[in-house]
Design a protein around this motif. Structure first.
Motif, PDB file in Angstrom:
ATOM      1  N   ALA A  65       0.818  -1.215   0.000  1.00 55.46           N
ATOM      2  CA  ALA A  65       0.000   0.000   0.000  1.00 55.46           C
ATOM      3  C   ALA A  65       0.854   1.269   0.000  1.00 55.46           C
ATOM      4  CB  ALA A  65      -0.927   0.002   1.210  1.00 55.46           C
ATOM      5  N   GLU A  66       2.147   1.124   0.241  1.00 60.70           N
ATOM      6  CA  GLU A  66       3.076   2.254   0.264  1.00 60.70           C
ATOM      7  C   GLU A  66       4.156   2.040  -0.796  1.00 60.70           C
ATOM      8  OE1 GLU A  66       2.586   4.798   2.207  1.00 60.70           O
ATOM      9  OE2 GLU A  66       0.957   3.942   3.433  1.00 60.70           O
ATOM     10  N   PRO A  67       4.890   3.092  -1.150  1.00 60.89           N
ATOM     11  CA  PRO A  67       6.026   2.897  -2.064  1.00 60.89           C
ATOM     12  C   PRO A  67       7.007   1.877  -1.485  1.00 60.89           C
ATOM     13  CG  PRO A  67       5.526   5.229  -1.845  1.00 60.89           C
ATOM     14  CD  PRO A  67       4.689   4.522  -0.822  1.00 60.89           C
ATOM     15  N   ILE A  68       7.439   0.930  -2.315  1.00 65.90           N
ATOM     16  CA  ILE A  68       8.328  -0.135  -1.853  1.00 65.90           C
ATOM     17  C   ILE A  68       9.739   0.403  -1.705  1.00 65.90           C
ATOM     18  CG2 ILE A  68       9.141  -2.482  -2.261  1.00 65.90           C
ATOM     19  CD1 ILE A  68       6.129  -2.257  -1.936  1.00 65.90           C
ATOM     20  N   THR A  69      10.334   0.151  -0.552  1.00 64.94           N
ATOM     21  CA  THR A  69      11.715   0.537  -0.288  1.00 64.94           C
ATOM     22  C   THR A  69      12.558  -0.705  -0.048  1.00 64.94           C
ATOM     23  OG1 THR A  69      11.392   0.680   2.106  1.00 64.94           O
ATOM     24  CG2 THR A  69      10.878   2.660   0.807  1.00 64.94           C
ATOM     25  N   LEU A  70      13.878  -0.511   0.027  1.00 61.47           N
ATOM     26  CA  LEU A  70      14.753  -1.642   0.347  1.00 61.47           C
ATOM     27  C   LEU A  70      14.382  -2.240   1.697  1.00 61.47           C
ATOM     28  CD1 LEU A  70      18.248  -0.281  -0.793  1.00 61.47           C
ATOM     29  CD2 LEU A  70      16.949  -2.151  -1.838  1.00 61.47           C
ATOM     30  N   GLU A  71      14.043  -1.376   2.651  1.00 62.58           N
ATOM     31  CA  GLU A  71      13.690  -1.860   3.983  1.00 62.58           C
ATOM     32  C   GLU A  71      12.373  -2.624   3.969  1.00 62.58           C
ATOM     33  OE1 GLU A  71      13.052  -0.197   8.556  1.00 62.58           O
ATOM     34  OE2 GLU A  71      13.159   1.203   6.875  1.00 62.58           O
ATOM     35  N   SER A  72      11.358  -2.082   3.306  1.00 64.07           N
ATOM     36  CA  SER A  72      10.062  -2.763   3.314  1.00 64.07           C
ATOM     37  C   SER A  72      10.098  -4.046   2.497  1.00 64.07           C
ATOM     38  CB  SER A  72       8.961  -1.830   2.802  1.00 64.07           C
ATOM     39  OG  SER A  72       9.144  -1.489   1.436  1.00 64.07           O
ATOM     40  N   SER A  73      10.877  -4.059   1.419  1.00 63.81           N
ATOM     41  CA  SER A  73      11.040  -5.285   0.637  1.00 63.81           C
ATOM     42  C   SER A  73      11.707  -6.366   1.479  1.00 63.81           C
ATOM     43  CB  SER A  73      11.874  -5.007  -0.615  1.00 63.81           C
ATOM     44  OG  SER A  73      12.130  -6.185  -1.341  1.00 63.81           O
ATOM     45  N   ALA A  74      12.700  -5.966   2.277  1.00 60.28           N
ATOM     46  CA  ALA A  74      13.371  -6.908   3.164  1.00 60.28           C
ATOM     47  C   ALA A  74      12.406  -7.442   4.220  1.00 60.28           C
ATOM     48  CB  ALA A  74      14.568  -6.240   3.831  1.00 60.28           C
ATOM     49  N   LYS A  75      11.579  -6.564   4.777  1.00 63.58           N
ATOM     50  CA  LYS A  75      10.602  -7.001   5.773  1.00 63.58           C
ATOM     51  C   LYS A  75       9.601  -7.993   5.166  1.00 63.58           C
ATOM     52  CE  LYS A  75      10.763  -2.994   8.860  1.00 63.58           C
ATOM     53  NZ  LYS A  75      10.023  -1.826   9.415  1.00 63.58           N
ATOM     54  N   ALA A  76       9.254  -7.781   3.908  1.00 67.77           N
ATOM     55  CA  ALA A  76       8.346  -8.717   3.235  1.00 67.77           C
ATOM     56  C   ALA A  76       8.989 -10.088   3.104  1.00 67.77           C
ATOM     57  CB  ALA A  76       7.965  -8.167   1.862  1.00 67.77           C
ATOM     58  N   SER A  77      10.250 -10.128   2.702  1.00 68.52           N
ATOM     59  CA  SER A  77      10.953 -11.408   2.570  1.00 68.52           C
ATOM     60  C   SER A  77      11.070 -12.118   3.908  1.00 68.52           C
ATOM     61  CB  SER A  77      12.347 -11.188   1.974  1.00 68.52           C
ATOM     62  OG  SER A  77      12.269 -10.772   0.628  1.00 68.52           O
ATOM     63  N   VAL A  78      11.330 -11.363   4.960  1.00 71.70           N
ATOM     64  CA  VAL A  78      11.450 -11.949   6.288  1.00 71.70           C
ATOM     65  C   VAL A  78      10.104 -12.519   6.745  1.00 71.70           C
ATOM     66  CG1 VAL A  78      11.795 -11.379   8.728  1.00 71.70           C
ATOM     67  CG2 VAL A  78      13.433 -10.581   7.006  1.00 71.70           C
ATOM     68  N   ALA A  79       9.040 -11.757   6.539  1.00 77.05           N
ATOM     69  CA  ALA A  79       7.704 -12.211   6.946  1.00 77.05           C
ATOM     70  C   ALA A  79       7.326 -13.511   6.248  1.00 77.05           C
ATOM     71  CB  ALA A  79       6.673 -11.130   6.660  1.00 77.05           C
ATOM     72  N   VAL A  80       7.591 -13.588   4.957  1.00 75.55           N
ATOM     73  CA  VAL A  80       7.228 -14.785   4.204  1.00 75.55           C
ATOM     74  C   VAL A  80       8.152 -15.948   4.553  1.00 75.55           C
ATOM     75  CG1 VAL A  80       6.954 -15.747   1.897  1.00 75.55           C
ATOM     76  CG2 VAL A  80       6.190 -13.431   2.353  1.00 75.55           C
ATOM     77  N   ALA A  81       9.401 -15.662   4.864  1.00 80.30           N
ATOM     78  CA  ALA A  81      10.320 -16.732   5.279  1.00 80.30           C
ATOM     79  C   ALA A  81       9.823 -17.409   6.554  1.00 80.30           C
ATOM     80  CB  ALA A  81      11.722 -16.168   5.498  1.00 80.30           C
ATOM     81  N   GLU A  82       9.280 -16.631   7.484  1.00 79.40           N
ATOM     82  CA  GLU A  82       8.734 -17.209   8.707  1.00 79.40           C
ATOM     83  C   GLU A  82       7.580 -18.158   8.389  1.00 79.40           C
ATOM     84  OE1 GLU A  82       9.739 -13.534  11.789  1.00 79.40           O
ATOM     85  OE2 GLU A  82       7.800 -13.616  10.767  1.00 79.40           O
ATOM     86  N   ALA A  83       6.723 -17.733   7.471  1.00 81.47           N
ATOM     87  CA  ALA A  83       5.610 -18.604   7.068  1.00 81.47           C
ATOM     88  C   ALA A  83       6.123 -19.845   6.371  1.00 81.47           C
ATOM     89  CB  ALA A  83       4.660 -17.833   6.152  1.00 81.47           C
ATOM     90  N   LYS A  84       7.120 -19.682   5.515  1.00 80.42           N
ATOM     91  CA  LYS A  84       7.647 -20.816   4.754  1.00 80.42           C
ATOM     92  C   LYS A  84       8.257 -21.866   5.682  1.00 80.42           C
ATOM     93  CE  LYS A  84       8.533 -22.608   0.637  1.00 80.42           C
ATOM     94  NZ  LYS A  84       9.062 -23.896   1.052  1.00 80.42           N
ATOM     95  N   ILE A  85       8.909 -21.430   6.739  1.00 80.01           N
ATOM     96  CA  ILE A  85       9.475 -22.373   7.705  1.00 80.01           C
ATOM     97  C   ILE A  85       8.373 -23.209   8.340  1.00 80.01           C
ATOM     98  CG2 ILE A  85      10.529 -22.520   9.994  1.00 80.01           C
ATOM     99  CD1 ILE A  85      12.335 -20.173   9.150  1.00 80.01           C
ATOM    100  N   LEU A  86       7.339 -22.541   8.833  1.00 76.26           N
ATOM    101  CA  LEU A  86       6.294 -23.258   9.557  1.00 76.26           C
ATOM    102  C   LEU A  86       5.452 -24.137   8.641  1.00 76.26           C
ATOM    103  CD1 LEU A  86       5.062 -20.677  12.206  1.00 76.26           C
ATOM    104  CD2 LEU A  86       6.772 -22.464  12.419  1.00 76.26           C
TER     105      LEU A  86
END
Length: 406
Positions: free
Chosen positions: A319-340
């Motif tokens: 919903a906001e302009p994508i930044t390096l930080e927010s893109s990284a947070k997205a990858s981290v969030a999905v990695a947590e889901a992928k593990i479980l």
């Protein structure tokens, strides 16, 4: 080797257009009820799901993420994940076959010209399918590319041999990664019916047996400049294309886990016999089995919630302009889901037999397909590297590398 082509022409004349998140979820539930019937037989006989895919195409789900500006429903990431989990619980091959289409639509949204967006989004809304010509097998690394698109006789020509080509056998378009004349990575759309395109059904894995994720060969295939996306630009800009693909992978594994646990509960209730030392009349009264079911249910619920939260995180980030930080947070969030989701898919499909007993291994029940599907699909990206990604991020603040597996 099967080189058959799946015809979608009859389906496309009546392709529905999804209008909302609620409709996408409802349509997915309806299709899943249909797809569950015969899933075991398709796996046993390796019967490719041609009619089922035609119903998927006709339903309009293939275009559900197309932006509203181009006529689509632009459903949320939360809905995208739930649709794939729902379909995959019925038949994970039918979840995996269309998965690449949504990664492709995400890339198109990021890098496509206005003309390319109008053209390919319209194709998706019409029910046409985008397959995939995946990594090559000839190099030392899975990222090695020898496939090239370069000037040839009469224009641009595509040449290469790809494997892990999920969906290609059933596709109208087969996108592939290639290097251009300047050795830059690009994404090329080739028509399935183009001269020089050969799809070989040589997929022989013991799980996900009906995905037909085999070989695609491009031999001097004519392509137009408008068939190419400049993926080398991703090196300069953050995006959500990697997290989108990974979210779908997690949702497929979540669907496998749902189905494995549901079949465990059903078998224990209806067929399992209590162990002789328990002194019980019903297996469902066995406290050790109750403990096992409770443990699996808790792990599944955790995976469900983290997957939902990661999808909602992507919705908020998008919903906001994508930044390096927010893109990284997205990858981290999905990695947590992928593990479980990886861990519960494997645990539920393995523990099924411990709780249900030896009788559950009989071929007539086809319960082994859950573990085979989970084991094969979860190998798309090693979960140990997800732990590495998370640890490096938490310890050192290191952003995950940006690619389709992050």
């Amino acid at each position: 080797m099967n080189l058959a082509r799946v015809d979608t022409s009859d389906t496309l004349s009546c392709a529905h257009r999804i209008d909302s998140d609620a409709e996408a979820r409802a349509v997915a539930r309806h299709l899943a009820a249909e797809f569950a019937t015969g899933a075991a037989g398709r796996d046993r006989d390796r019967r490719l799901p041609v009619e089922e895919l035609n119903r998927w195409s006709a339903s309009g789900l293939g275009g559900m993420t197309v932006p509203r500006a181009y006529g689509g429903a632009e459903v949320s990431y939360a809905t995208l994940a739930e649709v794939f989990a729902t379909v995959s619980a019925a038949d994970p091959s039918l979840g995996q076959i269309p998965q690449n289409q949504f990664g492709i639509l995400a890339i198109l949204r990021e890098l496509g010209t206005e003309a390319q967006k109008r053209r390919f989004f319209a194709e998706a809304l019409a029910g046409r399918r985008f397959g995939n010509a995946g990594p090559e097998r000839s190099g030392k690394r899975m990222t090695d590319i020898t496939t090239r698109v370069a000037p040839g006789r009469g224009g641009l020509r595509l040449n290469g041999r790809r494997f892990y080509s999920t969906g290609a056998l059933f596709a109208d378009w087969i996108p592939t990664r290639a290097l251009d004349a300047r050795d830059r990575p690009v994404f090329v759309f080739a028509r399935r019916e183009a001269r020089g395109v050969t799809v070989i059904d040589d997929w022989s894995a013991f799980g996900q047996r009906t995905t037909a994720s085999g070989t695609v060969v491009f031999e001097d295939v004519a392509v137009e400049p408008d068939d190419i996306l400049p993926t080398y630009l991703f090196a300069e800009r953050p995006s959500l294309t990697g997290p989108t693909s990974q979210l779908i992978q997690a949702a497929i594994d979540l669907g496998i886990a749902r189905s494995a646990l549901a079949d465990t509960i059903r078998y224990v209730r209806e067929r399992a016999r209590p162990w002789m030392d328990s002194g019980l009349d019903q297996a469902s009264d066995d406290p050790t089995i109750r403990h096992g079911i409770g443990q699996l249910s808790t792990a599944l619920q955790a995976a469900e919630e983290v997957t939902r939260e990661s999808a909602e995180a992507l919705d908020a980030i998008a919903a906001e302009p994508i930044t390096l930080e927010s893109s990284a947070k997205a990858s981290v969030a999905v990695a947590e889901a992928k593990i479980l989701t990886t861990e519960i898919a494997l645990e539920a499909s393995e523990t099924l037999f411990d709780l249900a007993g030896a009788g559950a291994t009989r071929g007539a029940y086809a319960l082994d397909r859950h573990w085979r599907n989970a084991r094969v699909h979860t190998l798309h990206d090693p979960v140990r590297w997800k732990y590495h990604l998370l640890g490096h991020y938490v310890l050192n603040g290191a952003y995950p590398r940006r690619h389709s597996w992050n």
